[in-house]
Design an enzyme around this catalytic site. Sequence first.
Site, PDB file in Angstrom:
ATOM      1  CB  SER A 250      16.414  39.552  50.194  1.00 18.70           C
ATOM      2  OG  SER A 250      15.254  39.115  50.878  1.00 18.70           O
ATOM      3  CE  LYS A 251      14.417  46.424  46.759  1.00 20.02           C
ATOM      4  NZ  LYS A 251      13.980  47.190  45.700  1.00 20.02           N
ATOM      5  NE  ARG A 252      11.871  37.014  49.591  1.00 22.64           N
ATOM      6  CZ  ARG A 252      12.675  36.055  50.015  1.00 22.64           C
ATOM      7  NH1 ARG A 252      12.381  35.356  51.088  1.00 22.64           N
ATOM      8  NH2 ARG A 252      13.770  35.768  49.348  1.00 22.64           N
ATOM      9  CG  ASP A 253      15.341  39.619  55.233  1.00 16.81           C
ATOM     10  OD1 ASP A 253      14.775  38.724  55.867  1.00 16.81           O
ATOM     11  OD2 ASP A 253      16.147  39.409  54.313  1.00 16.81           O
ATOM     12  N   GLY A 254      12.591  43.526  54.775  1.00 16.76           N
ATOM     13  CA  GLY A 254      12.165  44.880  55.112  1.00 16.76           C
ATOM     14  C   GLY A 254      13.338  45.842  55.217  1.00 16.76           C
TER      15      GLY A 254
END
Length: 481
Positions: A250-254
């Site tokens: 996800s976006k949270r993984d950069g």
Amino acid sequence: MTVRVRIAPSPTGNLHIGTARTAVFNWLYARNQQGKFVLRVEDTDEARSRPEYTENIKSGLEWLGLTWDEGPFFQTERLDKYKAAIQTLLDQDLAYFCYCTPEELEQMRESQKSKGLAPRYDNRHRGLSAEERTALEAEGRKPVIRFKIDDTREIVWQDQVRGRVAWQGSDLGGDMVIARAGEGTTVGQPLYNLAVVVDDIDMDITHVIRGEDHIANTAKQILLYEAMGATVPQFAHTPLILSAEGKKLSKRDGVTSIDDFRQMGFLPEALANYMSLLGWTPPDSTEEIFTLAEAAKTFDLGRVNKAGAKFDWDKLDWINSQYLHKMPIDQLLPLLVPYWREAGLEVDLEGDRSWLEALATMVAPNLTRLADVVKETKLLFGEAANYTDEAIDFLKQEGVDAVLKEVVTAIEAADSLEMDDAKAIIKQVTKSLKVKKGLVMRSLRAGLTGEMHGPDLIQSWLLLHQKQLDLVRLNKSLSLL
Ligand code: GLU
């Protein structure tokens, strides 16, 4: 048979790593089979699709070297085809108008939930009579069009990645909506599963290679192929890309769009190389650095893994550094310029080419990403150094000013300053002041760059000297003491 594959992105966002990796596998398969790779833009969702996302997807694919042979085709330009196909299904009584309101569907779901059942459409409007339809229309209800799904059907296919896959018709959620309402009882906006099948038939797609999140769609789509009397293509469902923790990326993984990777300073060849390894194992698994064209020679859907592919930044960095380190400087240099400029460092690629080439040559072995060039070289730009506290403390130590004064005198007396001259100056100062070489080196580093750590000292000095900045900076350092 000519193999024909496609990538079918929806332009509702920038080109994402997942779509790009699917494109890589399709491209590799097409090239391996001397087939064709088609680009189709699935832009029927008018509310979320944007032309700038289409541009971003196209330029991202091009940047990665994923050239397509046909297209881009746009679904919005093909609406008549979908409507004709839907009309045929209606005429054949394989599809029908369903008048359920959102509230009724919600109630249906609630009551199924309360009985512990999985939510599904209960096919209640499947057999409406003409009178019943007229009555529902008279209430002003807007129908959708549903395709009949036989609950007793077992849908089976031989997946090129996963082997035999079987789905029960009853697990597909009831008769599926294939189009929204139009005016009155006309066919409105066609939905994804219908449009994809019409297109894949029309475009003679032989192999549908896409993410495993589409497996349930594939079961539905096979029923549509059959209803339309078309040959069912081969399917290959590629594993999802997972985070380091094994969760869906996800976006949270950069990790977001291909643009982000580009800005971070990954080379397209390296990123494409890395993506090909996200779920595929080459026959020689010890060889991990290859171009897409090389990978295409051995690419095989049978060697695509079923298990999710973990995204590994360290590996991507390693692959990128391999490409960066062997890139000829005249190719590397223009790629570095935007990073310098972005950081506010002035570079004149034409006027200053040889100096910049020498600078790039010095730091290239230290680069993992192009963006690293800023931190590696910023010390060497401009008249004034930014002194760290550590450097100031060091400069104030006893003996440092004498060293720097002596170096300044030596530079002023020198006719030229090349590597050997610089080394000779260091030696001479060490000798005449009877100090350790380390003190001279550290004094020079602090005096020239304002920091205690950095790229190769003598080369840095020579680069500064070529711009007549060494004396300026050393004198400035002396003025601080
Ligand atoms: N537009 C779909 C997507 O972006 C395409 C899926 C497919 O390849 O059929 O997920």
